[in-house]
Design an enzyme around this catalytic site. Structure first.
Site, short mmCIF file in Angstrom:
data_model
loop_
_atom_site.label_atom_id
_atom_site.label_comp_id
_atom_site.label_asym_id
_atom_site.label_seq_id
_atom_site.Cartn_x
_atom_site.Cartn_y
_atom_site.Cartn_z
N LEU A 187 91.22 -1.26 73.12
CA LEU A 187 90.73 -1.69 71.81
C LEU A 187 89.67 -2.75 72.06
CD1 LEU A 187 94.09 -2.12 69.81
CD2 LEU A 187 92.46 -0.23 69.64
N ASP A 188 88.57 -2.72 71.29
CA ASP A 188 87.55 -3.73 71.51
C ASP A 188 88.04 -5.10 71.06
OD1 ASP A 188 86.70 -4.33 68.75
OD2 ASP A 188 85.87 -2.30 68.74
N ILE A 189 87.32 -6.12 71.42
CA ILE A 189 87.79 -7.49 71.23
C ILE A 189 88.02 -7.84 69.76
CG2 ILE A 189 85.48 -8.53 71.15
CD1 ILE A 189 86.70 -10.83 72.88
N ASN A 190 87.28 -7.20 68.86
CA ASN A 190 87.41 -7.50 67.44
C ASN A 190 88.40 -6.58 66.71
OD1 ASN A 190 85.50 -9.64 67.40
ND2 ASN A 190 83.86 -8.13 67.52
N THR A 191 89.05 -5.70 67.45
CA THR A 191 90.04 -4.80 66.86
C THR A 191 91.43 -5.27 67.21
OG1 THR A 191 88.53 -2.91 66.98
CG2 THR A 191 90.87 -2.41 66.78
#
Length: 239
Positions: free
Chosen positions: A103-107
């Protein structure tokens, strides 16, 4: 020493019958030669199934579901002041944690980790068909035309991508931000965000709430994890 289908069943978490069928269909190579039904192996050979190398598991398989907070990167080492999700995982006496996709850092939301690298690859591979379900908040409401386009397919740099399902999930309290519940069958890098960008809207919040049969439990707080019963998961893999 063990028969090839018995070894495969244990390593890639499928039934012995399905493993034997793979051998019969000549989908298994042992040291670059087509495996034979009943062939005996040690497990140290170069064994490939449908073109992918299978490595023997050296430790007991564990799998956990982590509620990933935003601000944590899916890298093993913290970089540029970013914290790593591995800081949130329990310590191991042997082996290491392998993430099932990223998951990307903002998810935020559901992130799976296991000690079995082959299992991680199996769960994440598109051929398995495990659904990824998200709650996504975007900057404006989608039109019926846009929703039909998302289901039909959108051209991304690496090829066509589409959503399996998408439905309104209410709206935010301010402005025209809208929530949607979206299901995908694959996990390409930043796929939800890129699909929405192609529709001309920006994602302001993204939460993964399900991966295959595993759901993000409401009582699981951010940064917390829970163990997943391995036998229960194996039953879903062999169905």
């Amino acid at each position: 020493m063990v028969r090839i289908h018995v070894w495969l069943a244990k390593q890639i978490d499928i039934s012995r019958r399905k493993a034997e069928k793979l051998v019969q269909e000549q989908q298994v190579l042992v040291d670059n030669k087509v495996a034979e039904v009943g062939q005996i192996v040690q497990g140290s050979e170069n064994i490939m199934v449908e073109g992918r190398r299978v490595y023997p598991s050296q430790v007991d398989t564990q799998i956990i579901a982590l509620h990933k907070p935003t601000g944590y990167a899916c890298s093993r080492v913290s970089q540029n002041g970013q914290r790593s999700v591995f800081e949130l995982l329990p310590p191991l006496s042997a082996g290491k944690w392998v993430l099932v996709g990223r998951l990307d850092i903002n998810t935020s939301g559901l992130l799976l980790a296991t000690t079995n690298g082959t299992l991680a690859n199996t769960l994440a591979h598109p051929s398995r068909g495990f659904q990824r379900e998200y709650l996504v908040r975007v900057s404006d409401f989608l039109t019926d035309v846009q929703i039909r386009q998302l289901k039909k397919g959108v051209a991304l740099k690496e090829g066509m991508a589409r959503v399996k399902s998408i439905a309104s999930h209410g709206k935010a309290t301010k402005g025209r931000n809208a929530w949607y519940r979206m299901t995908l069958l694959e996990g390409r890098n930043r796929m939800v965000r890129r699909l929405m960008e192609e529709m001309g809207v920006q994602v302001s919040r993204l939460i993964r709430i399900r991966f295959g049969p595993i759901k993000l439990e409401k009582q699981l707080g951010q940064g917390k994890f829970q163990k997943i019963d391995y036998q229960w998961l194996k039953n879903h893999l062999t169905q």
